[in-house]
Scaffold this motif. Structure first.
Motif, mmCIF file in Angstrom:
data_model
loop_
_atom_site.group_PDB
_atom_site.id
_atom_site.type_symbol
_atom_site.label_atom_id
_atom_site.label_comp_id
_atom_site.label_asym_id
_atom_site.label_seq_id
_atom_site.Cartn_x
_atom_site.Cartn_y
_atom_site.Cartn_z
ATOM 1 N N ARG A 23 8.495 -2.182 -0.676
ATOM 2 C CA ARG A 23 9.501 -1.223 -0.888
ATOM 3 C C ARG A 23 9.746 -1.290 -2.540
ATOM 4 N NH1 ARG A 23 13.689 -2.026 3.622
ATOM 5 N NH2 ARG A 23 13.499 -4.159 2.780
ATOM 6 N N GLY A 24 9.578 -0.118 -3.307
ATOM 7 C CA GLY A 24 9.907 -0.158 -4.519
ATOM 8 C C GLY A 24 9.328 -1.102 -5.432
ATOM 9 N N GLY A 25 8.380 -1.776 -5.018
ATOM 10 C CA GLY A 25 7.613 -2.860 -5.759
ATOM 11 C C GLY A 25 6.977 -2.408 -7.001
ATOM 12 N N THR A 26 6.874 -3.007 -8.413
ATOM 13 C CA THR A 26 6.349 -2.544 -9.708
ATOM 14 C C THR A 26 4.693 -2.590 -9.156
ATOM 15 O OG1 THR A 26 7.743 -3.665 -10.775
ATOM 16 C CG2 THR A 26 5.803 -3.204 -11.798
ATOM 17 N N ARG A 27 3.857 -1.362 -9.473
ATOM 18 C CA ARG A 27 2.483 -1.510 -9.276
ATOM 19 C C ARG A 27 2.054 -2.233 -10.348
ATOM 20 N NH1 ARG A 27 -2.184 1.772 -10.155
ATOM 21 N NH2 ARG A 27 -1.151 2.564 -11.565
ATOM 22 N N VAL A 28 1.796 -2.450 -9.469
ATOM 23 C CA VAL A 28 1.016 -2.955 -10.680
ATOM 24 C C VAL A 28 0.243 -1.729 -11.229
ATOM 25 C CG1 VAL A 28 1.413 -4.961 -10.109
ATOM 26 C CG2 VAL A 28 -0.393 -4.249 -9.091
ATOM 27 N N ALA A 187 -13.156 -12.283 -9.153
ATOM 28 C CA ALA A 187 -12.633 -12.695 -7.833
ATOM 29 C C ALA A 187 -11.287 -12.687 -7.715
ATOM 30 C CB ALA A 187 -13.108 -14.321 -7.521
ATOM 31 N N ARG A 188 -10.458 -13.129 -8.814
ATOM 32 C CA ARG A 188 -9.008 -13.054 -8.482
ATOM 33 C C ARG A 188 -8.647 -11.496 -8.318
ATOM 34 N NH1 ARG A 188 -9.433 -16.962 -12.632
ATOM 35 N NH2 ARG A 188 -9.016 -15.647 -14.203
ATOM 36 N N HIS A 189 -9.061 -10.672 -9.197
ATOM 37 C CA HIS A 189 -8.663 -8.959 -9.042
ATOM 38 C C HIS A 189 -9.000 -8.464 -7.751
ATOM 39 C CE1 HIS A 189 -7.563 -5.663 -10.956
ATOM 40 N NE2 HIS A 189 -8.634 -5.087 -10.477
ATOM 41 N N THR A 190 -10.177 -9.190 -7.075
ATOM 42 C CA THR A 190 -10.506 -8.619 -5.743
ATOM 43 C C THR A 190 -9.428 -8.966 -4.844
ATOM 44 O OG1 THR A 190 -13.031 -8.909 -6.205
ATOM 45 C CG2 THR A 190 -12.269 -8.876 -3.903
ATOM 46 N N VAL A 191 -9.028 -10.147 -4.877
ATOM 47 C CA VAL A 191 -8.096 -10.440 -4.022
ATOM 48 C C VAL A 191 -6.641 -9.810 -4.376
ATOM 49 C CG1 VAL A 191 -6.482 -12.344 -3.253
ATOM 50 C CG2 VAL A 191 -8.616 -12.877 -3.630
ATOM 51 N N ARG A 192 -6.309 -9.449 -5.621
ATOM 52 C CA ARG A 192 -5.102 -8.870 -6.090
ATOM 53 C C ARG A 192 -5.232 -7.345 -5.253
ATOM 54 N NH1 ARG A 192 -5.669 -9.467 -11.080
ATOM 55 N NH2 ARG A 192 -4.024 -11.204 -11.367
ATOM 56 N N ARG A 193 -6.304 -6.691 -5.436
ATOM 57 C CA ARG A 193 -6.504 -5.618 -4.821
ATOM 58 C C ARG A 193 -6.294 -5.350 -3.211
ATOM 59 N NH1 ARG A 193 -12.183 -3.537 -6.554
ATOM 60 N NH2 ARG A 193 -11.594 -1.509 -4.969
ATOM 61 N N TYR A 194 -6.847 -6.489 -2.832
ATOM 62 C CA TYR A 194 -6.913 -6.522 -1.182
ATOM 63 C C TYR A 194 -5.439 -6.554 -0.940
ATOM 64 C CZ TYR A 194 -7.338 -8.786 3.337
ATOM 65 O OH TYR A 194 -7.604 -8.919 4.676
ATOM 66 N N LEU A 195 -4.712 -7.813 -1.335
ATOM 67 C CA LEU A 195 -3.351 -7.583 -1.274
ATOM 68 C C LEU A 195 -2.398 -6.523 -1.526
ATOM 69 C CD1 LEU A 195 -2.920 -11.482 -2.338
ATOM 70 C CD2 LEU A 195 -2.816 -10.453 0.322
ATOM 71 N N ALA A 196 -2.701 -5.987 -2.823
ATOM 72 C CA ALA A 196 -1.963 -4.848 -3.070
ATOM 73 C C ALA A 196 -2.010 -3.539 -1.945
ATOM 74 C CB ALA A 196 -2.259 -3.975 -4.258
ATOM 75 N N ARG A 197 -3.191 -3.645 -1.524
ATOM 76 C CA ARG A 197 -3.404 -2.665 -0.213
ATOM 77 C C ARG A 197 -2.593 -3.039 1.098
ATOM 78 N NH1 ARG A 197 -9.793 -2.530 0.487
ATOM 79 N NH2 ARG A 197 -10.775 -1.516 -1.358
ATOM 80 N N PHE A 198 -2.390 -4.159 1.139
ATOM 81 C CA PHE A 198 -1.507 -4.599 2.463
ATOM 82 C C PHE A 198 -0.190 -4.365 2.253
ATOM 83 C CE2 PHE A 198 -5.006 -6.950 4.920
ATOM 84 C CZ PHE A 198 -4.321 -6.879 6.214
ATOM 85 N N GLY A 200 1.086 -2.246 0.570
ATOM 86 C CA GLY A 200 1.418 -0.645 0.743
ATOM 87 C C GLY A 200 1.617 -0.236 -0.992
ATOM 88 N N THR A 201 1.157 -1.024 -1.935
ATOM 89 C CA THR A 201 1.048 -0.627 -3.352
ATOM 90 C C THR A 201 -0.177 -0.719 -3.716
ATOM 91 O OG1 THR A 201 1.853 -2.673 -4.019
ATOM 92 C CG2 THR A 201 3.538 -0.994 -3.741
ATOM 93 N N PRO A 202 -1.307 0.147 -3.307
ATOM 94 C CA PRO A 202 -2.668 -0.249 -3.868
ATOM 95 C C PRO A 202 -2.873 0.143 -5.505
ATOM 96 C CG PRO A 202 -2.465 1.779 -2.698
ATOM 97 C CD PRO A 202 -1.169 1.052 -2.350
ATOM 98 N N LEU A 203 -3.486 -0.590 -6.150
ATOM 99 C CA LEU A 203 -3.766 -0.019 -7.704
ATOM 100 C C LEU A 203 -4.038 1.251 -8.173
ATOM 101 C CD1 LEU A 203 -3.791 -3.288 -7.537
ATOM 102 C CD2 LEU A 203 -5.450 -3.125 -9.425
ATOM 103 N N ASP A 204 -4.695 2.011 -7.035
ATOM 104 C CA ASP A 204 -4.980 3.296 -6.917
ATOM 105 C C ASP A 204 -4.957 3.888 -5.639
ATOM 106 O OD1 ASP A 204 -6.158 5.648 -8.942
ATOM 107 O OD2 ASP A 204 -6.855 6.019 -7.036
ATOM 108 N N ALA A 205 -4.343 5.280 -5.381
ATOM 109 C CA ALA A 205 -4.385 5.607 -3.951
ATOM 110 C C ALA A 205 -5.726 5.921 -3.379
ATOM 111 C CB ALA A 205 -3.854 7.287 -3.952
ATOM 112 N N ALA A 206 -6.639 5.906 -4.256
ATOM 113 C CA ALA A 206 -8.165 6.029 -3.589
ATOM 114 C C ALA A 206 -8.731 4.599 -3.171
ATOM 115 C CB ALA A 206 -9.187 6.482 -4.542
#
Length: 298
Positions: A23-28, A187-198, A200-206
């Motif tokens: 909730r309200g997190g910075t998106r990264v 590799a780190r960015h792959t995990v970052r994207r995976y967790l950002a989805r989990f 609720g703040t994906p790096l991009d809506a797609a």
């Protein structure tokens, strides 16, 4: 551009707003860079808008070569075309052409925002030599089942098949005609994207698993990070909900450590619904399309 040196602890330094929240997190680096040996790497790959390395890159002060500095004779791109399945490529696919047009005028920050599937620091490094990239794209390309590659003596530009179909294809670039490679930041960015989805703040809506898969497939059953010689289905593919309910993760504390072969371990503190934060270890393996996550453990 050089990456800031890792902290002695081997982790990215935690800074304010460095966590993704529900909730309200910075998106990264990259094409052509050999994978490092078995030691911890962290930082140098934080996402646009998130405080990053010990010495953050002032992206607002770094811009691409202005249009006036580009040779008067434009690169002879032909009309954008659809991506062929295999064989010679004489016309730039529409998705690649859109990216190439942006490369001529966009700032580093703008390219990082559009190429969110790639670690931001890798975007800055790969796309620095604009004219060499455009020169490679002006040559005939070669399409395979994995994607399309353009080469000159000095530069290799490659776009994977999945990116070609998205409408905006961000390529990977290697210097000196080297093959495209994937590094620890990927590799780190792959995990970052995976967790950002989990959370609720994906790096991009797609950024969804169906369009941009990050989890290794269960078949073929080749998962073997410890080198037993007996491959199994990737555990995360069998049990994909291991982190269900996670509320946030410490983006600036993501670290990585090289394992055997193409395997790598990425550690990051993750907070569960009860508010307890625990460092989780993600095990990934590199393939033709980059890294995929095969397992998550405590």
């Amino acid at each position: 551009m050089e990456c800031a040196r890792p902290n002695p602890s081997g982790r990215d330094r935690k800074t304010p707003h460095a966590e993704f929240t529900r909730r309200g997190g910075t998106r990264v680096l990259l094409g052509g860079l050999a994978l490092t040996g078995a030691f911890v790497l962290a930082g140098c790959d934080s996402t646009v808008g998130i405080p990053g390395d010990d010495e953050p890159v002032a992206v607002s002060a770094v811009s691409k070569t202005p249009p006036a500095a580009i040779p008067a004779t434009p690169v002879p791109f032909t009309t954008a075309a659809a991506a062929p399945s295999v064989g010679p490529v004489t016309e730039l696919p529409a998705s690649v052409r859109r990216w190439a047009d942006d490369l001529k005028t966009a700032t580093v920050a703008q390219l990082q925002a559009k190429c969110w599937t790639i670690a931001p620091r890798n975007v800055a490094d790969m796309y620095a030599d604009e004219q060499s990239i455009l020169a490679a794209l002006a040559q005939p390309g070669t399409a395979t089942s994995d994607g399309i590659t353009w080469k000159t003596r000095n530069t290799t530009v490659a776009v994977d098949r999945a990116a070609l179909d998205t409408g905006y294809a961000c390529p990977r670039v290697a210097s000196a005609g080297a093959d495209i490679d994937y590094n620890d930041a990927d590799a780190r960015h792959t995990v970052r994207r995976y967790l950002a989805r989990f959370v609720g703040t994906p790096l991009d809506a797609a950024d969804k698993e169906g369009t941009y898969p990050l989890i290794c497939k269960a078949t073929p059953a080749t998962w073997d990070p410890t080198g037993t010689g007996k491959g199994i289905p990737a555990p995360l593919a069998v049990t994909p909900g291991k982190l269900t309910g996670a509320t946030k993760f410490a983006d600036q504390e993501i670290s990585s450590e090289r394992l055997r072969g193409d395997y790598i371990a990425v550690q990051v503190p993750v907070t569960n619904p009860a508010g307890t934060t625990q460092t989780r270890t993600f095990t990934l393996v590199a393939g033709a399309q980059g890294y995929c996550i095969g397992d998550v453990s405590a």
